[in-house]
Design a protein around this motif. Structure first.
Motif, PDB file in Angstrom:
ATOM      1  N   GLY A 151       0.838  -1.215   0.000  1.00  0.00           N
ATOM      2  CA  GLY A 151       0.000   0.000   0.000  1.00  0.00           C
ATOM      3  C   GLY A 151       0.863   1.251   0.000  1.00  0.00           C
ATOM      4  O   GLY A 151       0.493   2.282  -0.569  1.00  0.00           O
ATOM      5  N   ASP A 152       2.014   1.181   0.618  1.00  0.00           N
ATOM      6  CA  ASP A 152       2.914   2.340   0.695  1.00  0.00           C
ATOM      7  C   ASP A 152       3.820   2.449  -0.533  1.00  0.00           C
ATOM      8  O   ASP A 152       4.698   3.317  -0.586  1.00  0.00           O
ATOM      9  N   GLY A 153       3.648   1.540  -1.463  1.00  0.00           N
ATOM     10  CA  GLY A 153       4.457   1.580  -2.687  1.00  0.00           C
ATOM     11  C   GLY A 153       5.904   1.178  -2.462  1.00  0.00           C
ATOM     12  O   GLY A 153       6.787   1.574  -3.229  1.00  0.00           O
ATOM     13  N   LEU A 154       6.170   0.397  -1.426  1.00  0.00           N
ATOM     14  CA  LEU A 154       7.557   0.016  -1.126  1.00  0.00           C
ATOM     15  C   LEU A 154       7.958  -1.309  -1.761  1.00  0.00           C
ATOM     16  O   LEU A 154       9.144  -1.583  -1.949  1.00  0.00           O
ATOM     17  N   VAL A 155       6.964  -2.134  -2.065  1.00  0.00           N
ATOM     18  CA  VAL A 155       7.287  -3.484  -2.567  1.00  0.00           C
ATOM     19  C   VAL A 155       7.521  -3.413  -4.069  1.00  0.00           C
ATOM     20  O   VAL A 155       6.678  -2.905  -4.807  1.00  0.00           O
ATOM     21  N   GLU A 156       8.699  -3.891  -4.483  1.00  0.00           N
ATOM     22  CA  GLU A 156       9.012  -3.879  -5.920  1.00  0.00           C
ATOM     23  C   GLU A 156       9.231  -5.305  -6.369  1.00  0.00           C
ATOM     24  O   GLU A 156       9.986  -6.046  -5.723  1.00  0.00           O
ATOM     25  N   PRO A 157       8.599  -5.713  -7.466  1.00  0.00           N
ATOM     26  CA  PRO A 157       8.832  -7.076  -7.934  1.00  0.00           C
ATOM     27  C   PRO A 157      10.232  -7.172  -8.542  1.00  0.00           C
ATOM     28  O   PRO A 157      10.876  -6.151  -8.807  1.00  0.00           O
ATOM     29  N   GLY A 158      10.683  -8.373  -8.757  1.00  0.00           N
ATOM     30  CA  GLY A 158      11.941  -8.546  -9.480  1.00  0.00           C
ATOM     31  C   GLY A 158      13.094  -8.868  -8.569  1.00  0.00           C
ATOM     32  O   GLY A 158      12.951  -8.954  -7.357  1.00  0.00           O
ATOM     33  N   THR A 159      14.239  -9.042  -9.202  1.00  0.00           N
ATOM     34  CA  THR A 159      15.395  -9.547  -8.467  1.00  0.00           C
ATOM     35  C   THR A 159      16.563  -8.570  -8.535  1.00  0.00           C
ATOM     36  O   THR A 159      17.714  -8.977  -8.630  1.00  0.00           O
ATOM     37  N   ALA A 160      16.223  -7.281  -8.533  1.00  0.00           N
ATOM     38  CA  ALA A 160      17.295  -6.281  -8.588  1.00  0.00           C
ATOM     39  C   ALA A 160      18.250  -6.524  -7.432  1.00  0.00           C
ATOM     40  O   ALA A 160      17.844  -6.970  -6.367  1.00  0.00           O
ATOM     41  N   SER A 161      19.530  -6.268  -7.676  1.00  0.00           N
ATOM     42  CA  SER A 161      20.493  -6.550  -6.614  1.00  0.00           C
ATOM     43  C   SER A 161      21.332  -5.303  -6.327  1.00  0.00           C
ATOM     44  O   SER A 161      21.213  -4.289  -7.013  1.00  0.00           O
ATOM     45  N   GLY A 162      22.156  -5.441  -5.301  1.00  0.00           N
ATOM     46  CA  GLY A 162      23.056  -4.347  -4.951  1.00  0.00           C
ATOM     47  C   GLY A 162      22.398  -3.382  -3.997  1.00  0.00           C
ATOM     48  O   GLY A 162      21.241  -3.525  -3.620  1.00  0.00           O
ATOM     49  N   ARG A 163      23.208  -2.364  -3.620  1.00  0.00           N
ATOM     50  CA  ARG A 163      22.773  -1.427  -2.583  1.00  0.00           C
ATOM     51  C   ARG A 163      21.545  -0.634  -3.025  1.00  0.00           C
ATOM     52  O   ARG A 163      20.618  -0.415  -2.260  1.00  0.00           O
ATOM     53  N   SER A 164      21.549  -0.226  -4.304  1.00  0.00           N
ATOM     54  CA  SER A 164      20.458   0.645  -4.761  1.00  0.00           C
ATOM     55  C   SER A 164      19.109  -0.062  -4.673  1.00  0.00           C
ATOM     56  O   SER A 164      18.083   0.570  -4.472  1.00  0.00           O
ATOM     57  N   ALA A 165      19.119  -1.410  -4.780  1.00  0.00           N
ATOM     58  CA  ALA A 165      17.857  -2.152  -4.674  1.00  0.00           C
ATOM     59  C   ALA A 165      17.322  -2.127  -3.257  1.00  0.00           C
ATOM     60  O   ALA A 165      16.162  -2.439  -3.019  1.00  0.00           O
ATOM     61  N   ARG A 166      18.200  -1.745  -2.352  1.00  0.00           N
ATOM     62  CA  ARG A 166      17.759  -1.737  -0.947  1.00  0.00           C
ATOM     63  C   ARG A 166      17.605  -0.307  -0.406  1.00  0.00           C
ATOM     64  O   ARG A 166      17.590  -0.081   0.789  1.00  0.00           O
ATOM     65  N   ILE A 167      17.537   0.647  -1.340  1.00  0.00           N
ATOM     66  CA  ILE A 167      17.193   2.021  -0.932  1.00  0.00           C
ATOM     67  C   ILE A 167      15.853   2.317  -1.599  1.00  0.00           C
ATOM     68  O   ILE A 167      15.746   2.277  -2.837  1.00  0.00           O
ATOM     69  N   ARG A 168      14.846   2.543  -0.825  1.00  0.00           N
ATOM     70  CA  ARG A 168      13.537   2.868  -1.405  1.00  0.00           C
ATOM     71  C   ARG A 168      12.978   4.093  -0.705  1.00  0.00           C
ATOM     72  O   ARG A 168      13.085   4.224   0.509  1.00  0.00           O
ATOM     73  N   GLN A 169      12.384   4.947  -1.529  1.00  0.00           N
ATOM     74  CA  GLN A 169      11.849   6.234  -1.028  1.00  0.00           C
ATOM     75  C   GLN A 169      12.914   6.962  -0.204  1.00  0.00           C
ATOM     76  O   GLN A 169      12.641   7.537   0.851  1.00  0.00           O
ATOM     77  N   GLY A 170      14.154   6.844  -0.695  1.00  0.00           N
ATOM     78  CA  GLY A 170      15.251   7.638  -0.120  1.00  0.00           C
ATOM     79  C   GLY A 170      15.844   7.082   1.162  1.00  0.00           C
ATOM     80  O   GLY A 170      16.630   7.758   1.816  1.00  0.00           O
ATOM     81  N   ARG A 171      15.476   5.863   1.567  1.00  0.00           N
ATOM     82  CA  ARG A 171      16.024   5.328   2.812  1.00  0.00           C
ATOM     83  C   ARG A 171      16.261   3.833   2.695  1.00  0.00           C
ATOM     84  O   ARG A 171      15.706   3.184   1.811  1.00  0.00           O
ATOM     85  N   ARG A 172      17.092   3.336   3.601  1.00  0.00           N
ATOM     86  CA  ARG A 172      17.407   1.914   3.543  1.00  0.00           C
ATOM     87  C   ARG A 172      16.128   1.089   3.721  1.00  0.00           C
ATOM     88  O   ARG A 172      15.300   1.386   4.575  1.00  0.00           O
ATOM     89  N   TYR A 173      16.018   0.068   2.872  1.00  0.00           N
ATOM     90  CA  TYR A 173      14.836  -0.775   2.923  1.00  0.00           C
ATOM     91  C   TYR A 173      15.284  -2.217   2.776  1.00  0.00           C
ATOM     92  O   TYR A 173      16.136  -2.521   1.948  1.00  0.00           O
ATOM     93  N   SER A 174      14.698  -3.108   3.566  1.00  0.00           N
ATOM     94  CA  SER A 174      15.027  -4.519   3.381  1.00  0.00           C
ATOM     95  C   SER A 174      13.820  -5.254   2.800  1.00  0.00           C
ATOM     96  O   SER A 174      12.763  -5.289   3.433  1.00  0.00           O
ATOM     97  N   PRO A 175      14.000  -5.823   1.614  1.00  0.00           N
ATOM     98  CA  PRO A 175      12.870  -6.545   1.016  1.00  0.00           C
ATOM     99  C   PRO A 175      12.729  -7.981   1.512  1.00  0.00           C
ATOM    100  O   PRO A 175      11.931  -8.750   0.963  1.00  0.00           O
ATOM    101  N   LEU A 176      13.480  -8.351   2.569  1.00  0.00           N
ATOM    102  CA  LEU A 176      13.484  -9.759   3.000  1.00  0.00           C
ATOM    103  C   LEU A 176      12.071 -10.295   3.283  1.00  0.00           C
ATOM    104  O   LEU A 176      11.707 -11.390   2.837  1.00  0.00           O
TER     105      LEU A 176
END
Ligand code: 3H9
Length: 719
Positions: A532-557
């Protein structure tokens, strides 16, 4: 403050006078010493009765005195003097005889209780033990197993149970003092030797060592780090194995250790904090003592899912008449069955008749037309809730309070959809709603003080720890939980395992660590919110940038686990594995460990060794930091509100007082220093950025927690 009168010519009547609970303050103890002396030295007095004014015998030692230098006569010699008196002394117990109050009664030769009285030794819940002889006298009177049960749990027993156990000699439905005076007259002149409990041998317990070993193991397990229950067992063991005088010495030693412990301070803080939150205030200046609640005779619940069912039960158990509405017939029938079963179970436990007739079921929202208050508990969807609120505004009589049970939605937005936003408040219940103690009463800028007062009073009636909080995302509890959970995810990325994180938190005293808890409540709940917050992204992007969402560290685990269909206990897989879906025993899952390894490799993360201290500091200080933001924003009126929320609803160990009390104990400067340290290491994590209130409090000399209110006001006025 003890009053002395002679009644029925030859009975000395001593009345404890210290409202509201006749606590044994220095003045009351002095009063007892003086009046007992007077009664015993008066040749016209044949027997003595001790009672308390205003229908309460005595709530125990004066807890407020614990923080200061104790003055006045000590309790133990006073109780011994009563026991060794040569005239019968009878305790007339109305209302409560708790802690030192019951110990005083045990020093008396006889005890007469009113049928509605409650008795107990609740010292353990204050981090103490019954140290005015209670730990030595009670086992002698009722036997070791029954005494252990009462002393280690602190539970209060009814007069009927007290009679059955042998704690009291008689129970009356009539005037207790009259009954006690009559009784005192009847026993005047009898030998008192058999009535002096301290002279009784402790009833023999077969296989004493094995018995105590087993008890200690059980108590240790349920204490989760609390030391008082352990000391209570040790004291009762002394009663079972030592002569009275030596047992008393052991009781004294154990009490000395507990009395100065941080745990006792934390638990006593909790006692007062729970009472302080009832004296709520809003930023508008509205307060508990100037806002009159509306009478609520009839209430309604809309939506009978898990939450609605629990809320219906909680309301019906207060004796209110409840209209329970569910539009789908099948769900309504299922809910009716489930609610009736819950009411029956609850009634059986409490030994009362189930309030089945108190609930009327309906498919039609029109049925709520004449209720005084509605609690809407439909699915967490703002559009659906808005529709329900609009319907309610059209159907309900003028002045009906409209409450929404939501854990995260915007109460102001809902209020703005109704013609009378002043009648709207949030009531955030916790599942299962008829069991969980916590209720967040959420007010918006337009909620009337009367609406807040009514919801708070209703919460109290339902037996909830009700805390009034402002409206913001997640309110208080869930808002603080977010950084706590996020830190736990980040720790997994950096090398921790769910087992390590959970173990550190469980050793701290939480009943469940963050991952076991997440498995229990369902991983999909947070996933839905993040989507709902638009944080979940599909796909298998990797690296640090894949774990920065909306300008802050995000863990998709968590999202990745959900994509695998691992929703926790209900699917048999989550952060742990379970024997089958719905089973509760979490087992370590090798799949998860290799998944974490592959995830780290994909994102270029190198696992490092993480210890318990780092887990605690990162998870707890991030949560505490959010608590300071909440205080700064005025969402919670004081640290007690936050602490009561965490202790009653989020499993924060009570013997650590709550997150804000814990920060105060650790030292605000230390919390600040560790947050700064972690923030430097993780600059892309905003919740590690120390709150400005924390900085300002440290700069102003880290005042103790009971002075934070003043300090916050002063700091705000300087801004
Ligand atoms: C002890 O006895 C140690 C000894 O073994 C050995 C010593 C050597 N002291 O709860 P309420 C205040 S340890 C001071 O809302 P209710 C309370 O803060 C003690 N104050 O009423 C509140 O103040 P405020 C063991 C006390 O009717 C007001 O009274 N005893 C004490 O719902 C009303 O309280 C306990 O642990 C006290 N002992 O419930 C019993 N007790 O209005 C603790 C209460 O300013 N007390 N206050 O907020 C209770 O469990 C409940 O208060 C009681 C009444 C059941 C008595």
């Amino acid at each position: 403050m003890a009053e002395y009168n002679r009644v029925s010519e030859c009975v000395g009547l001593i009345t404890l006078r210290n409202p509201p609970v006749n606590a044994l303050s220095a003045a009351v103890r002095q009063g007892i010493v003086d009046t007992v002396q007077r009664a015993l030295s008066d040749p016209n007095v044949k027997s003595v009765v001790i009672c308390g004014q205003n229908g309460i015998f005595c709530g125990g030692a004066d807890i407020k005195e614990f923080g200061s230098n104790m003055t006045g006569p000590p309790l133990i010699p006073m109780i011994h003097a009563i026991e060794s008196a040569n005239k019968p002394v009878v305790a007339a117990i109305e209302g409560s005889a708790l802690g030192g109050g019951l110990e005083l009664a045990l020093g008396c030769h006889y005890r007469i209780a009113h049928s509605k009285a409650r008795l107990g030794l609740p010292e353990v819940s204050l981090g103490l033990l019954p140290a005015a002889g209670g730990s030595q006298l009670l086992p002698r009177l009722i036997g070791v197993p029954a005494a252990l049960n009462l002393i280690t749990t602190g539970r209060h027993v009814t007069a009927a149970e007290a009679l059955q156990l042998g704690i009291v000699d008689q129970v009356t439905d009539h005037n207790t003092v009259d009954a006690a005076v009559k009784f005192a007259l009847s026993v005047a002149g009898r030998s008192l030797d058999p009535r002096r409990i301290s002279t009784h041998p402790c009833p023999q317990q077969p296989d004493l060592d094995a018995f105590f070993e087993e008890v200690m193991q059980k108590v240790r397990q349920s204490a989760r780090g609390a030391i008082a229950p352990i000391a209570c067992v040790q004291a009762v063991r002394a009663a079972a194995t030592l002569p009275y005088a030596q047992g008393m010495e052991r009781e004294r030693e154990l009490m000395a250790t507990l009395f100065t412990s941080g745990q006792a301070r934390a638990l006593q803080y909790c006692f007062f904090a729970e009472r302080a939150v009832g004296r709520w205030r809003m930023p508008s200046g509205a307060r508990w003592d100037t806002s009159k609640p509306r009478p609520v005779h009839k209430a309604a619940v809309i939506g009978l899912g898990t939450m609605g069912r629990g809320i219906t039960v909680a309301l019906a158990q207060t004796g209110l008449s409840v209209i329970a509405v569910e539009t789908q017939e099948k769900q309504l029938m299922e809910a009716k069955q489930a609610i009736s079963a819950m009411l029956e179970r609850g009634a059986k436990r409490r030994g009362v008749a189930p309030a089945l007739d108190g609930v009327i079921y309906s498919q039609n929202i029109q049925a709520v037309a004449d209720v005084d208050l509605v609690i809407e508990a439909v699915f967490e969807d703002i559009a659906l809730k808005t529709k329900v609120f609009q319907q309610l505004s059209a159907v309900c009589k003028p002045g009906t309070l409209l409450c929404t049970n939501t854990s995260a939605l915007d109460v102001d937005q809902l209020a703005s959809e109704t013609p009378n936003p002043e009648l709207v408040v949030g009531m955030h219940f916790f599942a299962p709603a008829h069991v969980m103690k916590l209720l967040e009463v959420v007010y918006g800028p337009r909620s009337s003080p009367q609406a807040v007062a009514t919801a708070m009073q209703l919460g109290k009636k339902m037996g909830k720890a009700s805390v009034a909080v402002g409206n913001c995302r997640g309110f208080v509890g869930n808002r603080m939980l977010k950084p706590y959970i996020e830190e736990a995810f980040f720790l997994l990325e950096e090398g921790a395992t769910p087992e390590l994180v959970d173990q550190a938190l469980e050793e701290f005293g939480f009943p469940m660590g963050v991952f076991r808890m997440s498995d229990l409540s369902g991983l999909d709940v947070g996933w839905r919110v993040r989507k709902g917050d638009g944080l979940v992204e599909p796909g298998t992007a990797s690296g640090r940038s894949a774990r920065i969402r909306q300008g802050r560290r995000y863990s998709p685990l968590g999202d990745l686990l959900c994509e695998e269909g691992r929703f926790g206990q209900k699917t048999g897989r989550g952060w742990y594995q379970y024997d089958k879906p719905g089973s509760r025993v979490a087992r370590s899952d090798p799949w998860l460990h290799s998944f974490l390894g592959a995830y780290r490799a994909q994102h270029g993360l190198v696992a490092r060794r993480i210890d318990h201290q780092e887990v605690l500091e990162r998870c707890l200080y991030a949560l505490i930091n959010e608590g300071f933001h909440i205080l700064d924003d005025g969402i919670a009126a004081g640290p007690e509100d936050i602490d009561v929320i965490y202790v009653s609803g989020y499993g924060w160990p009570r013997h650590r007082g709550g997150p804000m009390f814990y920060a105060n104990m650790v030292g605000l400067a230390k919390v600040l220093e560790r947050l700064e340290h972690y923030q430097q290491l993780h600059p892309e994590v905003p919740h590690l950025q120390p709150s400005s209130l924390l900085r300002r409090l440290v700069a102003s000399g880290s005042p103790p927690i009971h002075k934070w209110g003043e300090a916050i006001k002063k700091l705000h006025s300087q801004l």
